[in-house]
Motif scaffolding. Structure first.
Motif, PDB file in Angstrom:
ATOM      1  N   LEU A 180       0.834  -1.208   0.000  1.00  0.00           N
ATOM      2  CA  LEU A 180       0.000   0.000   0.000  1.00  0.00           C
ATOM      3  C   LEU A 180       0.867   1.256   0.000  1.00  0.00           C
ATOM      4  O   LEU A 180       0.532   2.247  -0.661  1.00  0.00           O
ATOM      5  N   HIS A 181       1.972   1.225   0.737  1.00  0.00           N
ATOM      6  CA  HIS A 181       2.894   2.371   0.732  1.00  0.00           C
ATOM      7  C   HIS A 181       3.481   2.571  -0.663  1.00  0.00           C
ATOM      8  O   HIS A 181       3.593   3.715  -1.141  1.00  0.00           O
ATOM      9  N   ASN A 182       3.868   1.480  -1.299  1.00  0.00           N
ATOM     10  CA  ASN A 182       4.407   1.601  -2.652  1.00  0.00           C
ATOM     11  C   ASN A 182       3.377   2.184  -3.616  1.00  0.00           C
ATOM     12  O   ASN A 182       3.695   3.036  -4.449  1.00  0.00           O
ATOM     13  N   ALA A 183       2.143   1.703  -3.504  1.00  0.00           N
ATOM     14  CA  ALA A 183       1.076   2.237  -4.356  1.00  0.00           C
ATOM     15  C   ALA A 183       0.867   3.724  -4.080  1.00  0.00           C
ATOM     16  O   ALA A 183       0.661   4.516  -5.008  1.00  0.00           O
ATOM     17  N   HIS A 184       0.947   4.123  -2.818  1.00  0.00           N
ATOM     18  CA  HIS A 184       0.784   5.536  -2.457  1.00  0.00           C
ATOM     19  C   HIS A 184       1.854   6.393  -3.115  1.00  0.00           C
ATOM     20  O   HIS A 184       1.565   7.455  -3.680  1.00  0.00           O
ATOM     21  N   HIS A 185       3.102   5.939  -3.040  1.00  0.00           N
ATOM     22  CA  HIS A 185       4.193   6.714  -3.633  1.00  0.00           C
ATOM     23  C   HIS A 185       4.026   6.842  -5.144  1.00  0.00           C
ATOM     24  O   HIS A 185       4.282   7.912  -5.721  1.00  0.00           O
ATOM     25  N   ARG A 186       3.587   5.780  -5.792  1.00  0.00           N
ATOM     26  CA  ARG A 186       3.409   5.837  -7.245  1.00  0.00           C
ATOM     27  C   ARG A 186       2.271   6.784  -7.622  1.00  0.00           C
ATOM     28  O   ARG A 186       2.379   7.563  -8.580  1.00  0.00           O
ATOM     29  N   VAL A 187       1.189   6.716  -6.885  1.00  0.00           N
ATOM     30  CA  VAL A 187       0.067   7.614  -7.161  1.00  0.00           C
ATOM     31  C   VAL A 187       0.479   9.066  -6.935  1.00  0.00           C
ATOM     32  O   VAL A 187       0.126   9.966  -7.712  1.00  0.00           O
ATOM     33  N   MET A 188       1.254   9.326  -5.887  1.00  0.00           N
ATOM     34  CA  MET A 188       1.702  10.692  -5.606  1.00  0.00           C
ATOM     35  C   MET A 188       2.597  11.214  -6.721  1.00  0.00           C
ATOM     36  O   MET A 188       2.524  12.392  -7.091  1.00  0.00           O
ATOM     37  N   SER A 189       3.434  10.346  -7.280  1.00  0.00           N
ATOM     38  CA  SER A 189       4.306  10.803  -8.363  1.00  0.00           C
ATOM     39  C   SER A 189       3.490  11.146  -9.604  1.00  0.00           C
ATOM     40  O   SER A 189       3.753  12.131 -10.292  1.00  0.00           O
ATOM     41  N   ILE A 190       2.458  10.334  -9.893  1.00  0.00           N
ATOM     42  CA  ILE A 190       1.602  10.640 -11.040  1.00  0.00           C
ATOM     43  C   ILE A 190       0.827  11.930 -10.797  1.00  0.00           C
ATOM     44  O   ILE A 190       0.631  12.743 -11.704  1.00  0.00           O
ATOM     45  N   ALA A 191       0.394  12.150  -9.552  1.00  0.00           N
ATOM     46  CA  ALA A 191      -0.306  13.396  -9.222  1.00  0.00           C
ATOM     47  C   ALA A 191       0.599  14.601  -9.442  1.00  0.00           C
ATOM     48  O   ALA A 191       0.155  15.655  -9.920  1.00  0.00           O
ATOM     49  N   THR A 192       1.883  14.445  -9.114  1.00  0.00           N
ATOM     50  CA  THR A 192       2.836  15.525  -9.349  1.00  0.00           C
ATOM     51  C   THR A 192       2.980  15.797 -10.840  1.00  0.00           C
ATOM     52  O   THR A 192       3.042  16.950 -11.280  1.00  0.00           O
ATOM     53  N   VAL A 193       3.017  14.717 -11.642  1.00  0.00           N
ATOM     54  CA  VAL A 193       3.064  14.871 -13.093  1.00  0.00           C
ATOM     55  C   VAL A 193       1.860  15.676 -13.573  1.00  0.00           C
ATOM     56  O   VAL A 193       1.985  16.625 -14.351  1.00  0.00           O
ATOM     57  N   GLN A 194       0.683  15.308 -13.114  1.00  0.00           N
ATOM     58  CA  GLN A 194      -0.541  15.982 -13.546  1.00  0.00           C
ATOM     59  C   GLN A 194      -0.557  17.443 -13.132  1.00  0.00           C
ATOM     60  O   GLN A 194      -0.967  18.317 -13.905  1.00  0.00           O
ATOM     61  N   ARG A 195      -0.111  17.742 -11.944  1.00  0.00           N
ATOM     62  CA  ARG A 195      -0.075  19.144 -11.492  1.00  0.00           C
ATOM     63  C   ARG A 195       0.841  19.961 -12.387  1.00  0.00           C
ATOM     64  O   ARG A 195       0.517  21.098 -12.759  1.00  0.00           O
ATOM     65  N   HIS A 196       1.992  19.382 -12.729  1.00  0.00           N
ATOM     66  CA  HIS A 196       2.939  20.120 -13.566  1.00  0.00           C
ATOM     67  C   HIS A 196       2.379  20.325 -14.967  1.00  0.00           C
ATOM     68  O   HIS A 196       2.498  21.415 -15.541  1.00  0.00           O
ATOM     69  N   LEU A 197       1.752  19.300 -15.538  1.00  0.00           N
ATOM     70  CA  LEU A 197       1.184  19.432 -16.872  1.00  0.00           C
ATOM     71  C   LEU A 197       0.046  20.438 -16.894  1.00  0.00           C
ATOM     72  O   LEU A 197      -0.132  21.157 -17.877  1.00  0.00           O
ATOM     73  N   SER A 198      -0.732  20.510 -15.822  1.00  0.00           N
ATOM     74  CA  SER A 198      -1.871  21.430 -15.799  1.00  0.00           C
ATOM     75  C   SER A 198      -1.430  22.882 -15.745  1.00  0.00           C
ATOM     76  O   SER A 198      -2.190  23.781 -16.110  1.00  0.00           O
ATOM     77  N   THR A 199      -0.195  23.129 -15.294  1.00  0.00           N
ATOM     78  CA  THR A 199       0.304  24.502 -15.236  1.00  0.00           C
ATOM     79  C   THR A 199       1.282  24.809 -16.360  1.00  0.00           C
ATOM     80  O   THR A 199       1.790  25.926 -16.453  1.00  0.00           O
ATOM     81  N   SER A 200       1.544  23.815 -17.216  1.00  0.00           N
ATOM     82  CA  SER A 200       2.472  24.031 -18.320  1.00  0.00           C
ATOM     83  C   SER A 200       1.797  24.848 -19.405  1.00  0.00           C
ATOM     84  O   SER A 200       0.689  24.554 -19.836  1.00  0.00           O
ATOM     85  N   ALA A 201       2.468  25.923 -19.865  1.00  0.00           N
ATOM     86  CA  ALA A 201       1.858  26.854 -20.822  1.00  0.00           C
ATOM     87  C   ALA A 201       1.837  26.289 -22.230  1.00  0.00           C
ATOM     88  O   ALA A 201       0.967  26.592 -23.023  1.00  0.00           O
ATOM     89  N   GLY A 202       2.796  25.483 -22.581  1.00  0.00           N
ATOM     90  CA  GLY A 202       2.886  25.027 -23.965  1.00  0.00           C
ATOM     91  C   GLY A 202       2.815  23.526 -24.079  1.00  0.00           C
ATOM     92  O   GLY A 202       2.496  22.811 -23.128  1.00  0.00           O
ATOM     93  N   GLY A 203       3.109  23.002 -25.268  1.00  0.00           N
ATOM     94  CA  GLY A 203       3.041  21.578 -25.495  1.00  0.00           C
ATOM     95  C   GLY A 203       4.224  20.833 -24.916  1.00  0.00           C
ATOM     96  O   GLY A 203       4.132  19.642 -24.664  1.00  0.00           O
ATOM     97  N   ASN A 204       5.368  21.501 -24.691  1.00  0.00           N
ATOM     98  CA  ASN A 204       6.559  20.845 -24.146  1.00  0.00           C
ATOM     99  C   ASN A 204       6.696  21.114 -22.653  1.00  0.00           C
ATOM    100  O   ASN A 204       6.229  22.134 -22.150  1.00  0.00           O
ATOM    101  N   VAL A 205       7.340  20.190 -21.975  1.00  0.00           N
ATOM    102  CA  VAL A 205       7.546  20.292 -20.529  1.00  0.00           C
ATOM    103  C   VAL A 205       9.023  20.528 -20.255  1.00  0.00           C
ATOM    104  O   VAL A 205       9.878  19.792 -20.757  1.00  0.00           O
ATOM    105  N   GLU A 206       9.317  21.552 -19.477  1.00  0.00           N
ATOM    106  CA  GLU A 206      10.694  21.883 -19.104  1.00  0.00           C
ATOM    107  C   GLU A 206      11.119  20.921 -17.995  1.00  0.00           C
ATOM    108  O   GLU A 206      10.533  20.929 -16.909  1.00  0.00           O
TER     109      GLU A 206
END
Length: 340
Positions: A180-206
């Motif tokens: 369950l801890h491993n699943a939590h860490h993986r979900v948190m990393s994907i959530a971080t990806v989504q947060r960054h993409l939602s604030t990215s202005a263009g098609g590419n990610v820095e």
């Protein structure tokens, strides 16, 4: 009307060509008196053909063609000092919708060298411009909706991660708690990806900002003593497409989770270093720790879910995985070469 040298017509031929043209045309004298108008012009702008001959351009219709800037450009064209090419104007008429027009005009020689004649072509682009605006509006709306979806997905992932942590606290089995801890860490990393993409202005990610934020999130959720363990990120100015950034982020997540779980069982201090650099289409991602190194023999770690995820993602990126002894610690390098 495309750019072309001065055309030579006899007067009668010119009139016949203008009147029968499928394009809205006006045949004008130097002082902008209308000599002839095409049937298409009269039909398009709802002007009675019988009212046109002998009138000045500014007198056509209800006076909507009395546009000082157009008149000035036509005078310059008649004098030979200018030529109207794709000049855009708005035709405003009382109690009617404004129409967007593109004007082209040039002098022609109808056989009389003592006088100047102008041929003016008019293209109605109102529908085309409206369609372009609608398309732009739809693209903007789609971008807004996409960001909203990404934001909602990130929030949902945060909720799922919270539920996983609550479940981990309630279970009695250490093995189940670990999963369950491993699943939590993986979900948190994907959530971080989504947060960054939602604030990215263009098609590419820095990548520098993205991987730094990702590792900060992993550290906050997995490192209880930041003075003992640290994660350092060294990335060049590379920017990649969003789907590539997701794969790279998930690879980093798996490798960092693995290092935090296994590399520092008894060490008082430890460090994990993430690096990324690219040259043209070639790139290298590395995750290195200064821990106990790779176990061998009977204590060698068995390939698990994380290994399968890394191999699948690297294969999708056409990257080659290399595992090596960092002395001390372990280094995992994923490289993409130009001929890969």
């Amino acid at each position: 009307m495309s750019k072309a040298p001065i055309v030579h017509f006899e007067a009668a031929s010119t009139l016949a060509v203008v009147v029968s043209s499928n394009e809205p045309l006006l045949f004008l004298s130097e002082d902008q008196t209308v000599i002839a108008a095409s049937t298409s012009f009269c039909r398009t702008f709802e002007i009675d053909p019988a009212t046109i001959p002998g009138k000045r351009l500014r007198e056509l219709g209800d006076g909507e063609w009395a546009m000082p800037q157009l008149a000035s450009l036509l005078r310059a064209t008649a004098s030979g000092s200018a030529q109207i090419e794709a000049y855009e104007i708005d035709l405003r008429r009382p109690n009617r919708n404004t129409r967007q027009l593109v004007i082209n005009a040039r002098t022609i020689d109808d056989g009389d060298t003592d006088r100047v004649r102008l041929l003016m072509a008019v293209t109605d682009v109102t529908a085309m411009r409206a369609e372009a605006r609608l398309k732009d509006d739809l693209i903007r709306e789609k971008a807004i909706l996409m960001k909203e979806v990404q934001h909602r997905v990130a929030n949902s992932l945060q909720i799922i991660a919270s539920v996983l942590m609550q479940s981990a606290r309630r279970v009695q089995s250490e093995e189940a708690r670990g999963h369950l801890h491993n699943a939590h860490h993986r979900v948190m990393s994907i959530a971080t990806v989504q947060r960054h993409l939602s604030t990215s202005a263009g098609g590419n990610v820095e990548l520098r900002t993205y991987l730094t934020q990702l590792c900060q999130s992993l550290g906050a959720s997995m490192i209880s003593d930041p003075d003992r363990l640290s994660i350092e990120v060294t990335v060049d100015d590379s920017a990649v497409e969003a789907d590539v950034s997701i794969s790279l982020g998930l690879i980093v997540t798996e490798l960092v989770i693995n290092a935090l779980k296994h590399a520092f069982p008894d060490q008082p201090m430890g460090r994990i270093e993430i690096g990324y650099r690219s040259t043209g289409s070639e790139w290298t991602l590395s995750v290195r720790d200064n821990g106990i190194g790779m176990p061998t023999g009977s204590v060698a770690a068995k390939a698990g879910l994380g290994t399968g995820i890394i191999e699948a993602l690297a294969r999708n990126l056409r990257g080659e995985i290399q595992l090596s002894d960092a002395a001390p610690g372990t280094a995992v390098t994923i490289s993409h070469r130009r001929d890969s």
